[in-house]
Design a protein around this motif. Structure first.
Motif, PDB file in Angstrom:
ATOM      1  N   ALA A 163       0.779  -1.211  -0.066  1.00  0.00           N
ATOM      2  CA  ALA A 163       0.193   0.125   0.099  1.00  0.00           C
ATOM      3  C   ALA A 163       0.785   1.243   0.074  1.00  0.00           C
ATOM      4  N   GLU A 164       1.994   1.124   0.724  1.00  0.00           N
ATOM      5  CA  GLU A 164       2.596   2.562   1.010  1.00  0.00           C
ATOM      6  C   GLU A 164       3.694   2.698   0.186  1.00  0.00           C
ATOM      7  N   ILE A 165       4.257   1.631  -0.401  1.00  0.00           N
ATOM      8  CA  ILE A 165       5.715   2.168  -1.436  1.00  0.00           C
ATOM      9  C   ILE A 165       5.182   1.627  -2.867  1.00  0.00           C
ATOM     10  N   GLU A 166       4.275   0.554  -3.108  1.00  0.00           N
ATOM     11  CA  GLU A 166       4.376   0.111  -4.339  1.00  0.00           C
ATOM     12  C   GLU A 166       2.850   0.793  -4.825  1.00  0.00           C
ATOM     13  N   GLY A 167       1.893   1.058  -3.773  1.00  0.00           N
ATOM     14  CA  GLY A 167       0.638   2.068  -3.982  1.00  0.00           C
ATOM     15  C   GLY A 167      -0.178   0.931  -4.729  1.00  0.00           C
ATOM     16  N   ALA A 168      -0.360  -0.379  -4.599  1.00  0.00           N
ATOM     17  CA  ALA A 168      -1.058  -1.231  -5.100  1.00  0.00           C
ATOM     18  C   ALA A 168      -2.226  -1.741  -4.233  1.00  0.00           C
ATOM     19  N   HIS A 169      -1.817  -1.716  -3.035  1.00  0.00           N
ATOM     20  CA  HIS A 169      -2.631  -2.154  -1.889  1.00  0.00           C
ATOM     21  C   HIS A 169      -3.197  -3.613  -2.259  1.00  0.00           C
ATOM     22  N   VAL A 170      -2.574  -4.509  -2.550  1.00  0.00           N
ATOM     23  CA  VAL A 170      -3.318  -5.882  -3.027  1.00  0.00           C
ATOM     24  C   VAL A 170      -3.421  -6.535  -1.754  1.00  0.00           C
ATOM     25  N   TRP A 171      -2.480  -6.546  -0.836  1.00  0.00           N
ATOM     26  CA  TRP A 171      -2.673  -7.436   0.492  1.00  0.00           C
ATOM     27  C   TRP A 171      -3.548  -6.539   1.134  1.00  0.00           C
ATOM     28  N   ASP A 172      -4.127  -7.278   2.183  1.00  0.00           N
ATOM     29  CA  ASP A 172      -4.896  -6.709   3.412  1.00  0.00           C
ATOM     30  C   ASP A 172      -5.137  -8.040   4.319  1.00  0.00           C
ATOM     31  N   VAL A 173      -5.692  -7.681   5.603  1.00  0.00           N
ATOM     32  CA  VAL A 173      -5.953  -8.593   6.779  1.00  0.00           C
ATOM     33  C   VAL A 173      -7.339  -8.943   6.702  1.00  0.00           C
ATOM     34  N   MET A 174      -7.865 -10.191   6.434  1.00  0.00           N
ATOM     35  CA  MET A 174      -9.339 -10.707   6.549  1.00  0.00           C
ATOM     36  C   MET A 174      -9.440 -11.406   7.888  1.00  0.00           C
ATOM     37  N   GLY A 175     -10.666 -11.293   8.611  1.00  0.00           N
ATOM     38  CA  GLY A 175     -10.869 -12.276   9.485  1.00  0.00           C
ATOM     39  C   GLY A 175     -10.459 -11.503  10.793  1.00  0.00           C
ATOM     40  N   ILE A 183      -4.737 -11.655   2.651  1.00  0.00           N
ATOM     41  CA  ILE A 183      -5.212 -11.752   1.632  1.00  0.00           C
ATOM     42  C   ILE A 183      -4.964 -10.931   0.493  1.00  0.00           C
ATOM     43  N   THR A 184      -5.048 -11.380  -0.858  1.00  0.00           N
ATOM     44  CA  THR A 184      -4.790 -10.619  -1.877  1.00  0.00           C
ATOM     45  C   THR A 184      -6.017 -10.267  -2.556  1.00  0.00           C
ATOM     46  N   ASP A 185      -6.118  -8.867  -2.866  1.00  0.00           N
ATOM     47  CA  ASP A 185      -7.431  -8.336  -3.253  1.00  0.00           C
ATOM     48  C   ASP A 185      -8.701  -8.590  -2.268  1.00  0.00           C
ATOM     49  N   LEU A 186     -10.017  -9.108  -2.794  1.00  0.00           N
ATOM     50  CA  LEU A 186     -10.841  -9.362  -2.135  1.00  0.00           C
ATOM     51  C   LEU A 186     -10.903 -11.176  -1.866  1.00  0.00           C
ATOM     52  N   HIS A 187      -9.815 -11.516  -1.453  1.00  0.00           N
ATOM     53  CA  HIS A 187      -9.603 -12.854  -1.180  1.00  0.00           C
ATOM     54  C   HIS A 187      -9.523 -13.800  -2.530  1.00  0.00           C
ATOM     55  N   GLN A 188      -9.095 -13.052  -3.531  1.00  0.00           N
ATOM     56  CA  GLN A 188      -8.949 -13.872  -4.975  1.00  0.00           C
ATOM     57  C   GLN A 188      -7.427 -14.571  -4.945  1.00  0.00           C
ATOM     58  N   ASP A 189      -7.306 -15.318  -5.551  1.00  0.00           N
ATOM     59  CA  ASP A 189      -5.992 -16.280  -5.737  1.00  0.00           C
ATOM     60  C   ASP A 189      -4.823 -14.953  -6.108  1.00  0.00           C
ATOM     61  N   TRP A 190      -3.695 -15.017  -5.372  1.00  0.00           N
ATOM     62  CA  TRP A 190      -2.639 -14.124  -5.713  1.00  0.00           C
ATOM     63  C   TRP A 190      -2.729 -14.122  -7.369  1.00  0.00           C
ATOM     64  N   GLY A 191      -2.455 -15.029  -7.989  1.00  0.00           N
ATOM     65  CA  GLY A 191      -2.302 -15.249  -9.378  1.00  0.00           C
ATOM     66  C   GLY A 191      -2.992 -14.681 -10.267  1.00  0.00           C
ATOM     67  N   SER A 192      -4.415 -14.345  -9.865  1.00  0.00           N
ATOM     68  CA  SER A 192      -5.484 -13.602 -10.570  1.00  0.00           C
ATOM     69  C   SER A 192      -5.693 -12.179  -9.775  1.00  0.00           C
ATOM     70  N   SER A 193      -4.938 -11.894  -9.081  1.00  0.00           N
ATOM     71  CA  SER A 193      -5.181 -10.631  -8.391  1.00  0.00           C
ATOM     72  C   SER A 193      -4.574  -9.390  -9.256  1.00  0.00           C
ATOM     73  N   THR A 194      -4.687  -8.067  -8.597  1.00  0.00           N
ATOM     74  CA  THR A 194      -4.302  -6.731  -9.204  1.00  0.00           C
ATOM     75  C   THR A 194      -2.736  -6.747  -8.827  1.00  0.00           C
ATOM     76  N   CYS A 195      -2.187  -7.797  -8.501  1.00  0.00           N
ATOM     77  CA  CYS A 195      -0.755  -7.845  -7.940  1.00  0.00           C
ATOM     78  C   CYS A 195       0.253  -7.028  -9.256  1.00  0.00           C
ATOM     79  N   THR A 196       1.057  -6.224  -8.939  1.00  0.00           N
ATOM     80  CA  THR A 196       1.915  -5.919  -9.951  1.00  0.00           C
ATOM     81  C   THR A 196       3.110  -6.763 -10.354  1.00  0.00           C
ATOM     82  N   ARG A 197       3.335  -7.670  -9.495  1.00  0.00           N
ATOM     83  CA  ARG A 197       4.629  -8.532  -9.738  1.00  0.00           C
ATOM     84  C   ARG A 197       5.717  -7.648  -9.235  1.00  0.00           C
ATOM     85  N   CYS A 198       5.876  -6.735  -8.417  1.00  0.00           N
ATOM     86  CA  CYS A 198       7.037  -6.141  -8.090  1.00  0.00           C
ATOM     87  C   CYS A 198       7.881  -7.129  -6.923  1.00  0.00           C
TER      88      CYS A 198
END
Ligand code: SF4
Ligand code: SF4
Ligand code: SF4
Ligand code: FES
Lengths: 237, 177
Positions: A163-175, A183-198
């Protein structure tokens, strides 16, 4: 116009030191080569005070303060290493080991894991609490990285760096509580998330929870040191 | 001074810790001046002796048989040493814990076999529901993490015990070492 820098004087472990207003106890201690163990803190990211490993004693108060977020005040007397603190730190580490499944001998991070190193440094040779042995998933859907929740200690470094450095905010905490997972995005698989692959999350992850595929074992330590440099470059712009 | 009676015990482990013990090589001869191996998978004694000074235990407690053994060892041992990550923390044998014993018995004896598909009901001791480190069953005096603890670690600790010197375990080894 420059603000006059307000200087505070305080004592850390019998050593008189001076600090700037607003500095954390941890910053000041590190400037003076006083070692305070940390786990969720990483140079270059915001602090969340999550792991409590950096707890210190303040003379005149029976409350322990997390050095990574507590700021200095004039005349403060800090103790960073007492039997009580060592006991708390060992207990925190034990709880982390008991919470999920840490099998160091077969872990991708064996030999360069911050949790493992801290256990050794704090003289932890066994865990007194019964292991919980939860059933947790491994997300290998990303073509470059893997997330193994068995090894995650919920330090949220990955969340913050994304969130702070890459500015993508793919990761968050669920539960909540013991059921929390990252989790990545809204608990999608990491592979199909909005991850920028940085790969920044992988580098800051202190354990074997996030790793680069085919780059495992003692020859592949993580390198979180890029963060302060990146921040410096940003400020210079 | 009479020699210390040392036993080594093998519960649910891969024998790697015993290999590390043998890796002390010629230093075993030095140690033989101080200790005597009275019971071990590598000597002939069949019964655990009545009184043992130091017992080095490899492996986690995974079956009813292991549980019986570790209790017997404790009852006859002055200093019980948990040798290696399996004994100290469950380690690899405990990786079945999230899935339960049925799952692994099925995997080993049914899913992965082509003939005689059956789960043994004799000879193989009953598995416990969860694999646990030995200190969850009996009091442990010294914990030696490592997979396995190196020959050097074993040598340093054994010499210290035999000569009554203190030893800082964390300066020698760690989980996964
Ligand atoms: S993440 Fe660290 S502490 Fe956990 S199993 Fe891996 S090496 Fe051990
Ligand atoms: S995945 Fe790694 S960086 Fe993210 S919370 Fe878990 S341990 Fe921390
Ligand atoms: S600790 Fe490692 S070497 Fe020792 S028995 Fe267990 S798996 Fe084998
Ligand atoms: S480093 Fe301060 S709370 Fe984690």
């Amino acid at each position: 116009m420059t603000d006059a820098v307000e200087v505070k004087t305080l004592i850390i472990d019998d050593q008189e030191v001076s600090a700037r207003r607003g500095q954390t106890i941890l910053e000041v201690a590190r400037e003076h080569d006083i070692h305070i163990p940390t786990l969720c803190h990483v140079e270059g990211l915001s602090n969340v005070g999550a792991c409590r490993l950096c707890l210190v004693e303040i003379k005149g108060s029976n409350k322990l303060l997390p050095a990574c977020v507590a700021t200095v005040f004039e005349g403060m007397e800090v103790v960073t290493n007492s039997e009580r603190l060592r006991r708390h730190r060992r207990t925190i580490l034990e709880l982390l080991f008991a919470e999920r499944n840490h099998i160091c001998s077969v872990c991708v991070s064996n030999g360069h894991c911050e949790l493992q190193t801290l256990a050794q440094e704090q003289g932890l040779t066994h865990v007194r609490m019964p292991y919980r042995n939860p059933q947790l998933s491994v997300d290998a859907s990303h073509d470059r990285f893997t997330a193994d929740h068995n090894r995650c200690i919920l330090c949220t470094r990955c969340v913050r760096v994304c969130a702070e450095i890459e500015g993508a905010h793919v990761w968050d905490v669920m539960g909540r509580g013991i059921n929390s997972i990252v989790i990545t995005d809204l608990h999608q698989d990491w592979g199909s998330s909005t991850c920028t692959r940085c790969g920044k999350c992988v580098q800051v992850c202190p354990t074997g929870a996030l790793f680069e595929k085919s780059k495992i074992g003692t020859d592949n330590p993580k390198n979180p040191d890029f963060l302060p440099y990146l921040n410096l470059m940003r400020e210079a712009r | 001074m009479s020699k210390l009676k040392v036993a080594t015990v093998w519960l649910d482990g891969c024998s790697g810790c015993h290999m590390s013990f043998l890796d002390m090589d010629e230093r075993l001869l030095e140690l033989a001046e101080l200790i005597e191996i009275v019971y071990s998978p590598i000597v002939d004694a069949k019964e655990f002796p009545g009184e043992v000074d130091i017992a080095l235990v490899e492996g986690a407690v995974a079956s009813v048989d292991d549980e019986k053994k570790i209790k017997k060892v404790r009852a006859h041992t002055r200093t019980l040493v948990a040798m290696g990550d399996c004994a100290v923390a469950g380690n690899v044998p405990s990786m079945r814990n999230p899935f339960g014993p049925e799952a692994i018995l099925n995997r080993a004896y049914i899913e992965n076999t082509t003939t005689q598909q059956q789960i043994p009901c004799v000879v193989v001791p009953n598995l416990l529901k969860v694999v646990r480190p030995i200190h969850e069953f009996v009091k442990v005096d010294i914990f030696l993490p490592g997979c396995p603890p190196s020959a050097n670690t074993l040598y340093t600790v054994l010499t210290a015990l035999a000569t009554g010197q203190p030893v800082d375990i964390s300066s020698l080894t760690r989980f996964g070492a």
